[in-house]
Enzyme design. Structure first.
Site, PDB file in Angstrom:
ATOM      1  N   LYS A  68       0.828  -1.084  -0.050  1.00 23.00           N
ATOM      2  CA  LYS A  68       0.077  -0.039  -0.101  1.00 23.00           C
ATOM      3  C   LYS A  68       0.912   1.285  -0.010  1.00 23.00           C
ATOM      4  O   LYS A  68       2.102   1.068   0.057  1.00 23.00           O
ATOM      5  CB  LYS A  68      -0.788  -0.118   1.321  1.00 23.00           C
ATOM      6  CG  LYS A  68      -1.841  -1.114   1.138  1.00 23.00           C
ATOM      7  CD  LYS A  68      -2.815  -1.085   2.493  1.00 23.00           C
ATOM      8  CE  LYS A  68      -3.874  -2.152   2.389  1.00 23.00           C
ATOM      9  NZ  LYS A  68      -4.912  -2.105   3.386  1.00 23.00           N
ATOM     10  N   TYR A 126     -12.436  -1.940  -3.557  1.00 20.92           N
ATOM     11  CA  TYR A 126     -13.108  -1.950  -2.132  1.00 20.92           C
ATOM     12  C   TYR A 126     -14.682  -2.075  -2.110  1.00 20.92           C
ATOM     13  O   TYR A 126     -15.034  -1.789  -0.784  1.00 20.92           O
ATOM     14  CB  TYR A 126     -12.448  -1.019  -1.388  1.00 20.92           C
ATOM     15  CG  TYR A 126     -11.063  -1.387  -0.765  1.00 20.92           C
ATOM     16  CD1 TYR A 126     -10.889  -2.554   0.030  1.00 20.92           C
ATOM     17  CD2 TYR A 126     -10.043  -0.626  -1.091  1.00 20.92           C
ATOM     18  CE1 TYR A 126      -9.628  -2.738   0.401  1.00 20.92           C
ATOM     19  CE2 TYR A 126      -8.565  -0.931  -0.629  1.00 20.92           C
ATOM     20  CZ  TYR A 126      -8.459  -2.063  -0.016  1.00 20.92           C
ATOM     21  OH  TYR A 126      -7.286  -2.406   0.688  1.00 20.92           O
ATOM     22  N   ASN A 128      -1.855   0.253   6.774  1.00 28.42           N
ATOM     23  CA  ASN A 128      -1.507  -0.905   7.303  1.00 28.42           C
ATOM     24  C   ASN A 128      -0.614  -1.674   6.218  1.00 28.42           C
ATOM     25  O   ASN A 128      -0.375  -3.015   6.383  1.00 28.42           O
ATOM     26  CB  ASN A 128      -2.412  -1.850   7.929  1.00 28.42           C
ATOM     27  CG  ASN A 128      -3.572  -2.191   7.133  1.00 28.42           C
ATOM     28  OD1 ASN A 128      -3.351  -1.775   5.675  1.00 28.42           O
ATOM     29  ND2 ASN A 128      -4.699  -2.869   7.346  1.00 28.42           N
ATOM     30  N   HIS A 145      -2.067  -5.456   1.553  1.00 29.06           N
ATOM     31  CA  HIS A 145      -3.578  -6.036   1.448  1.00 29.06           C
ATOM     32  C   HIS A 145      -3.196  -7.507   0.872  1.00 29.06           C
ATOM     33  O   HIS A 145      -2.357  -7.919   0.168  1.00 29.06           O
ATOM     34  CB  HIS A 145      -4.210  -5.488   0.264  1.00 29.06           C
ATOM     35  CG  HIS A 145      -5.680  -6.361  -0.246  1.00 29.06           C
ATOM     36  ND1 HIS A 145      -6.603  -6.249   0.429  1.00 29.06           N
ATOM     37  CD2 HIS A 145      -5.528  -7.333  -1.041  1.00 29.06           C
ATOM     38  CE1 HIS A 145      -7.421  -7.143  -0.354  1.00 29.06           C
ATOM     39  NE2 HIS A 145      -6.697  -7.673  -1.271  1.00 29.06           N
ATOM     40  N   GLU A 198      -9.456 -11.006  -7.567  1.00 29.90           N
ATOM     41  CA  GLU A 198      -8.666  -9.738  -7.432  1.00 29.90           C
ATOM     42  C   GLU A 198      -7.477  -9.823  -8.370  1.00 29.90           C
ATOM     43  O   GLU A 198      -7.148  -8.641  -8.934  1.00 29.90           O
ATOM     44  CB  GLU A 198      -8.188  -9.608  -5.811  1.00 29.90           C
ATOM     45  CG  GLU A 198      -9.450  -9.280  -5.150  1.00 29.90           C
ATOM     46  CD  GLU A 198      -9.026  -9.478  -3.489  1.00 29.90           C
ATOM     47  OE1 GLU A 198      -9.996  -9.007  -2.646  1.00 29.90           O
ATOM     48  OE2 GLU A 198      -7.909  -9.754  -3.255  1.00 29.90           O
TER      49      GLU A 198
HETATM   50  P1  GDP Z   1      -7.945  -6.845   5.960  1.00 31.66           P
HETATM   51  O1  GDP Z   1      -8.607  -7.923   5.038  1.00 31.66           O
HETATM   52  O2  GDP Z   1      -6.964  -7.191   7.278  1.00 31.66           O
HETATM   53  O3  GDP Z   1      -7.104  -5.734   4.967  1.00 31.66           O
HETATM   54  O4  GDP Z   1      -8.990  -5.758   6.595  1.00 31.66           O
HETATM   55  P2  GDP Z   1     -10.769  -5.430   6.104  1.00 31.66           P
HETATM   56  O5  GDP Z   1     -11.015  -6.164   4.654  1.00 31.66           O
HETATM   57  O6  GDP Z   1     -11.438  -5.360   7.221  1.00 31.66           O
HETATM   58  O7  GDP Z   1     -10.503  -3.825   5.684  1.00 31.66           O
HETATM   59  C1  GDP Z   1      -9.738  -3.325   4.490  1.00 31.66           C
HETATM   60  C2  GDP Z   1      -8.945  -2.152   4.465  1.00 31.66           C
HETATM   61  O8  GDP Z   1      -9.641  -1.005   5.262  1.00 31.66           O
HETATM   62  C3  GDP Z   1      -7.959  -2.477   5.867  1.00 31.66           C
HETATM   63  O9  GDP Z   1      -6.847  -3.375   5.330  1.00 31.66           O
HETATM   64  C4  GDP Z   1      -7.520  -1.077   6.228  1.00 31.66           C
HETATM   65  O10 GDP Z   1      -6.719  -0.350   5.227  1.00 31.66           O
HETATM   66  C5  GDP Z   1      -8.979  -0.280   6.337  1.00 31.66           C
HETATM   67  N1  GDP Z   1      -9.600  -0.491   7.430  1.00 31.66           N
HETATM   68  C6  GDP Z   1     -10.153  -1.567   7.987  1.00 31.66           C
HETATM   69  N2  GDP Z   1     -10.696  -1.232   9.158  1.00 31.66           N
HETATM   70  C7  GDP Z   1     -10.679   0.279   9.278  1.00 31.66           C
HETATM   71  C8  GDP Z   1     -11.140   1.246  10.324  1.00 31.66           C
HETATM   72  O11 GDP Z   1     -11.569   0.969  11.158  1.00 31.66           O
HETATM   73  N3  GDP Z   1     -10.748   2.539  10.019  1.00 31.66           N
HETATM   74  C9  GDP Z   1     -10.131   2.899   8.728  1.00 31.66           C
HETATM   75  N4  GDP Z   1      -9.766   4.431   8.407  1.00 31.66           N
HETATM   76  N5  GDP Z   1      -9.670   2.035   7.908  1.00 31.66           N
HETATM   77  C10 GDP Z   1      -9.596   0.419   7.826  1.00 31.66           C
END
Ligand code: GDP
Length: 140
Positions: free
Chosen positions: A11, A51, A114, A117, A128
């Site tokens: 990222k 997303y 973070n 992905h 994807e």
């Molecule tokens: P992943 O599968 O671990 O990447 O997590 P998710 O699919 O739940 O979320 C997708 C991405 O959205 C995450 O990798 C973060 O970059 C972002 N994200 C997830 N939860 C949060 C949140 O609570 N706040 C914000 N700002 N970004 C989030």
């Protein structure tokens, strides 16, 4: 154990800090092979489409803005149980909860920024991968 392909994104927080090589070293040390890779600037439409599953979430607009804030490196990884393996190597979404030695524990800045992905299922991995790569660009 089955050979699988999964999809990865390094990222913008990580490309900005010049961490592509360190993250790739962690991926390779875990036994995953990088069989396709390119550095791209996502458009807003690409990031929103990627997303789309999160479009009702409160953080959707922030997430899209973050993902287009700089270049990303999109990748296809291959290995035994690659989908679950890469999720392990990445660590928890929130770096505060990630295990020691994971990419997110070592490198992530926040729950949003973070660093990486990784696909959460084999089905999503195929979707994807096809979103970013032609078959001819994937060389196992
Ligand atoms: P992943 O599968 O671990 O990447 O997590 P998710 O699919 O739940 O979320 C997708 C991405 O959205 C995450 O990798 C973060 O970059 C972002 N994200 C997830 N939860 C949060 C949140 O609570 N706040 C914000 N700002 N970004 C989030």
């Amino acid at each position: 154990m089955t050979m699988q392909k999964t999809f990865s994104i390094i990222k913008p927080d990580a490309t900005r800090r010049n961490l592509t090589g360190k993250i790739n070293a962690t991926i390779e040390a875990a036994g995953l092979r990088i069989i396709a890779q390119k550095r791209v600037q996502l458009t807003q439409a690409q990031a929103e489409g990627f997303y789309a599953v999160h479009k009702e979430r409160a953080f959707f607009n922030d997430l899209v803005s973050f993902m287009i804030s700089g270049p990303v490196v999109v990748q296809v990884l291959e290995g035994n149980d690659a989908v679950a393996k890469y999720r392990e190597v990445m660590g928890a979404t929130n770096p505060e909860n990630a295990d020691a030695g994971t990419i997110r524990k070592e490198f992530a800045e926040s729950i949003e920024a973070n660093s990486v992905h990784g696909s959460d299922s084999l089905e999503n991995a195929a979707i994807e991968i096809a979103y970013f790569f032609a078959q001819t660009e994937i060389v196992g």
